[in-house]
Design an enzyme around this catalytic site. Structure first.
Site, short mmCIF file in Angstrom:
data_model
loop_
_atom_site.label_atom_id
_atom_site.label_comp_id
_atom_site.label_asym_id
_atom_site.label_seq_id
_atom_site.Cartn_x
_atom_site.Cartn_y
_atom_site.Cartn_z
N HIS A 108 -9.76 -0.30 30.59
CA HIS A 108 -10.23 -0.21 29.36
C HIS A 108 -11.28 -1.38 29.04
O HIS A 108 -11.47 -1.96 27.83
CB HIS A 108 -9.12 -0.34 28.24
CG HIS A 108 -8.49 0.88 28.19
ND1 HIS A 108 -7.31 1.08 27.35
CD2 HIS A 108 -8.69 2.19 28.73
CE1 HIS A 108 -6.66 2.12 27.70
NE2 HIS A 108 -7.48 2.91 28.39
N VAL A 163 -31.40 4.47 37.33
CA VAL A 163 -32.02 3.56 36.34
C VAL A 163 -32.06 2.17 37.07
O VAL A 163 -31.02 1.73 37.32
CB VAL A 163 -31.70 3.44 34.96
CG1 VAL A 163 -32.54 2.51 34.46
CG2 VAL A 163 -31.75 5.09 34.38
N HIS A 217 -6.84 3.68 23.38
CA HIS A 217 -7.43 3.95 24.81
C HIS A 217 -8.91 4.35 24.56
O HIS A 217 -9.17 5.05 23.32
CB HIS A 217 -6.98 5.31 25.24
CG HIS A 217 -5.43 5.02 25.76
ND1 HIS A 217 -5.06 4.97 27.11
CD2 HIS A 217 -4.34 4.74 24.91
CE1 HIS A 217 -3.81 4.70 26.93
NE2 HIS A 217 -3.21 4.64 25.86
N THR A 220 -16.50 8.51 32.47
CA THR A 220 -15.24 8.02 32.75
C THR A 220 -14.48 9.22 32.29
O THR A 220 -13.10 9.29 32.78
CB THR A 220 -14.70 6.81 32.47
OG1 THR A 220 -15.86 5.80 33.03
CG2 THR A 220 -13.41 6.34 32.74
#
Length: 616
Positions: free
Chosen positions: A543, A266, A587, A133
Site C-alpha cells: 500500500h 513515458v 486498502h 495494480t
C-alpha cells in the site's frame, strides 16, 4: 465458459508447476480471447486536451470521466497491455503477480524488515497493464476511517474531509451485498462491483464469534464504524475479479474521443522552463519515440513509485538530488519523500480440526466446475482472505474509536503453498518453507496476519540514474520508528489471544510454535523474539503512498495542492496514491479510485466543462 478448458488442463498437467502452467496458458490463449478488446492507438493526434500517464486504478477512472466530455480529446498511455483471463480468479491473486502484469520491483535493503527474505530485500509487486495494480491485488475493498480524511482537511486541504469524500466513494461503487443496499454509505449505480464471496467456512464463523468474545462488533467496515470484525468485501463480479479496466475502461473503449495506447513507456514530461507549464509528454512505443502535446493538462497517474520518478526525470524534485544527476531543475519540491506503507508479518500458522484451503485440495473437479459454471466456491475468496478485523492495540495513543491494527484471516496458510506462488510473491525462501512447514502439508491449517495501519516510519523514492528505463531507488525504512515495532508486537499478541478464544478452541486451533529461522536463540514469544521475526520476515502489504504529498504551499513537505496541481507548475496534476498525505487505515485501491473520481470533477470544474456523463 472460457475457464473450463483452462482449468481442466490444469488437472491434466498436475505434475507441471502451477505458476508456469498458467503463465504458458495465458500466452497461448491471450490472442484468441482478447484480440481487439481494447483498441490500441498507433496513430496519434499532435495534441490532446488531456494526456493521462498510467492506466492504473486512478488512470482508468480519469480516462472514463474526462472522456465523458464529448468536446474533449483524451489520450491514455500505459506501459503494459490489456488484461487476460489469468487475472480473473480471485483465489489465485498471488499467481497473477508472477506474470508480466507485475513490474517486479524490489526495494533497497532495509534495517528493520525483510532481511530473511530472498536477497534480503522486500518484493514490491505493482501492476503493469490497463487496470494497474487492480489486475494483481487481493481485491479487498476498505476505505479507512473517517478521521483519516478529516485530518487531511484539518491540514488545510480544503474539500478533503470524510463527509465531502463519501459521495465519491459511493459514486464508483455498485454494492452487491443485499443487506447493504439501503446503507447511506454505499452506492448502487457505480461501475465498480463490490461483493462478498459466496464461500463461508466454519473458520469464518469462529473468527467472527471470537471477535464478539474479544468485545468487538460485527461491522460493515465501509459503513459508520470501521472498528470491528467483518467478512471481506472485495472488488469481484460474479465470482471474478472486477479490475478498474473491467469497470471503467472496457465499457467506454468505443468513445471516439478516447485514445488508449498500450506498451507506451513515458520517459519525460515536457515542461516549458520559462512559463513553468507542462505542455506534453515524450514516450517510446515499438522502439519509436513520440512527443505529444497537451492543450489543457497532463495528468500523472503512474503510481507511488513511477510518478515521483517521472517528476524528477522532468526536473521537478529536490534540487540538490536533481543536480547530482545533471538534471535541470524546473521546480524544487520534496518529491519522493513521505513514503508510507502498511507493514505485515506472514508465517503465523495455526493447525485446526476442520477443512481449510490449500493448493492440493483445490485441484479437484468439484471446486473447479463449481467455479466455472456458477462463480462459486473457494476459488472466489479474494487472495484467500476470508475476513478481517480492525482493532486497537492496547498501548495505542490514537483515539478510542480508531483502529491501528488489522488482523486478516486466511482461509488457508503459507504451509499449504505447495506450488510456491505465495512464497514467490512474499520472497519466502524454500529453506524457510521446508523447515517451518514441511511436516504440515498433510494437516489442516489457516493463517492470521497482522497489518500495521498507521505507520510512523517514512521512506523515500529517489533516482538511481537519469535513465528512465532504470528502476528508481526504493528505500522503505519499515519499522524505523519504535512505535511501529511496538504496535506490530501487540498485534501479534492479539492474534495469539484470538486463537485461544472459545470459538477457536472448539475447532482445535493450535499455534504452530516452531521458532522462525534466525531467531531460535531467543526466548520464544518474547519481545526480543518478535522483534527478530519482524526484522527478518516483516514485509509490505503493498500500500505504498505519499511520495507526492498533498498540502498547501505553506507546507514545505508537500508537492501538490488540494486541487492536486504541482506547486509552481501549470497544467500538471498528480492523481494516484502518491498524493495521500497519510496512508488511511484501509486498502488503498478503493481510496485511489475515490481520489480519481474527485479529481475528475475538479478538472471539469476548472475548465468549466459539464460533469453530467454522456453515453458511451
Amino acid at each position: 465458459m472460457r475457464f473450463c478448458g483452462v482449468l481442466i488442463i490444469c488437472l491434466w498437467y498436475i505434475q507441471v508447476t502451477w505458476s508456469q502452467l498458467l503463465v504458458d496458458l495465458a500466452r497461448d490463449f491471450e490472442t484468441s480471447f482478447l484480440n481487439n478488446r481494447i483498441p490500441d492507438t498507433t496513430r496519434f493526434l499532435p495534441e490532446y486536451d488531456f494526456i493521462i500517464v498510467g492506466a492504473g486504478s486512478a488512470g482508468c477512472v480519469m480516462a472514463n470521466r474526462l472522456s465523458e466530455i464529448s468536446s474533449a480529446s483524451v489520450l491514455l498511455l500505459e506501459a503494459g497491455d490489456q488484461e487476460t483471463f489469468i487475472s480473473d480468479v480471485p483465489l489465485t491473486a498471488a499467481l497473477t503477480q508472477m506474470t508480466r502484469y507485475n513490474w517486479g520491483y524490489k526495494a533497497e535493503p532495509t534495517e528493520h524488515a525483510c532481511q530473511g527474505l530472498k536477497g534480503g530485500v522486500c518484493n514490491w509487486p505493482k501492476g503493469r497493464g490497463v487496470g494497474g495494480t487492480s489486475l494483481i491485488n487481493f481485491m479487498l475493498y476498505t476505505r479507512g476511517h473517517r478521521r483519516d480524511y478529516d485530518e487531511w482537511a484539518a491540514a488545510n486541504n480544503s474539500g478533503w474531509s470524510y463527509d465531502e469524500l463519501l459521495p465519491y466513494f459511493r459514486k464508483s461503487e455498485r454494492i452487491g451485498i443485499p443487506e447493504l443496499y439501503k446503507s447511506p454509505y454505499h452506492g448502487r449505480n457505480g461501475q465498480l462491483d463490490v461483493q462478498y464471496t459466496d464461500y463461508r467456512s466454519q473458520l469464518l464463523k469462529a473468527f467472527l464469534k471470537s471477535g464478539r468474545e474479544m468485545g468487538y462488533e460485527i461491522t460493515d467496515p465501509n459503513g459508520e464504524h470501521l472498528m470491528g470484525f467483518a467478512r471481506s468485501q472485495a472488488t469481484i463480479r460474479n465470482g471474478r475479479r472486477c479490475s478498474t479496466s473491467k469497470a471503467f475502461i472496457q465499457p467506454v473503449v468505443n468513445r471516439k474521443n478516447l485514445h488508449i495506447s498500450m506498451k507506451s513507456w513515458v520517459t519525460r514530461l515536457i515542461i516549458d522552463p520559462i512559463t513553468k507549464t507542462a505542455t506534453g509528454v515524450e514516450f517510446v512505443k515499438q522502439r519509436q519515440r513520440y512527443v505529444v502535446r497537451a492543450r489543457k493538462e497532463v495528468i500523472l497517474s503512474a503510481g507511488t513509485i513511477a510518478s515521483p520518478q517521472l517528476l524528477m526525470l522532468s526536473g521537478i524534485g529536490p534540487a540538490e538530488h536533481l543536480r547530482e544527476h545533471n538534471i535541470t531543475v524546473m521546480q524544487d519540491l520534496p518529491v519522493g519523500y513521505n513514503l508510507q506503507d502498511h507493514i505485515t508479518l506472514n508465517g503465523l500458522v495455526f493447525v485446526v480440526n476442520d477443512s481449510t484451503v490449500n493448493d492440493a485440495r483445490l485441484l479437484n473437479p468439484s471446486d473447479i466446475f463449481r467455479y466455472i459454471f456458477a462463480g462459486q466456491g473457494p476459488y472466489t475468496i479474494p487472495g484467500g482472505a476470508e475476513a478481517f478485523a480492525f482493532v486497537r492495540t492496547p498501548s495505542s495513543k490514537f483515539a478510542k474509536d480508531y483502529p491501528d491494527m488489522e488482523l486478516v484471516l486466511g482461509a488457508g496458510s503459507l504451509s499449504g503453498d505447495r506450488f510456491g506462488t505465495m512464497r514467490n510473491l512474499l520472497g519466502i525462501t524454500d529453506e524457510f518453507y521446508d523447515y517451518m512447514f514441511g511436516d504440515l502439508q498433510s494437516k489442516e491449517t489457516f493463517g492470521l496476519v497482522p497489518v500495521l495501519l498507521r505507520p510512523k516510519s517514512r521512506g523515500r523514492i529517489s533516482l538511481r540514474s537519469r535513465n528512465p528505463f532504470h528502476w528508481p531507488r526504493m528505500e522503505p525504512n519499515f519499522m524505523q520508528h519504535p512505535d511501529d515495532v511496538r504496535a506490530m508486537i501487540e498485534g501479534i499478541e492479539m492474534i495469539l489471544k484470538l486463537s485461544r478464544s472459545k470459538p477457536m478452541a472448539k475447532m482445535g486451533t493450535r499455534f504452530h510454535d516452531r521458532p522462525f529461522p534466525g531467531c531460535e536463540n531467543l526466548k520464544f514469544a518474547s519481545e526480543a523474539y518478535w522483534k527478530c521475526c519482524l526484522r527478518r520476515y516483516g514485509s509490505s502489504l503493498q500500500h505504498q503512498s505519499g511520495t507526492c504529498k498533498m498540502g498547501p504551499a505553506t507546507d514545505n513537505t508537500s508537492v501538490v495542492d488540494a486541487q492536486l496541481r504541482i506547486h509552481g507548475i501549470r497544467g500538471l496534476r498528480v492523481v494516484d496514491a502518491s498524493v495521500l498525505p497519510n496512508v488511511p487505515a484501509g486498502h488503498t485501491n478503493a481510496i485511489v479510485i475515490m481520489v480519481a473520481e474527485k479529481a475528475g470533477d475538479m478538472i471539469k470544474d476548472a475548465w468549466r466543462m459539464p460533469i453530467t456523463p454522456l453515453s458511451s
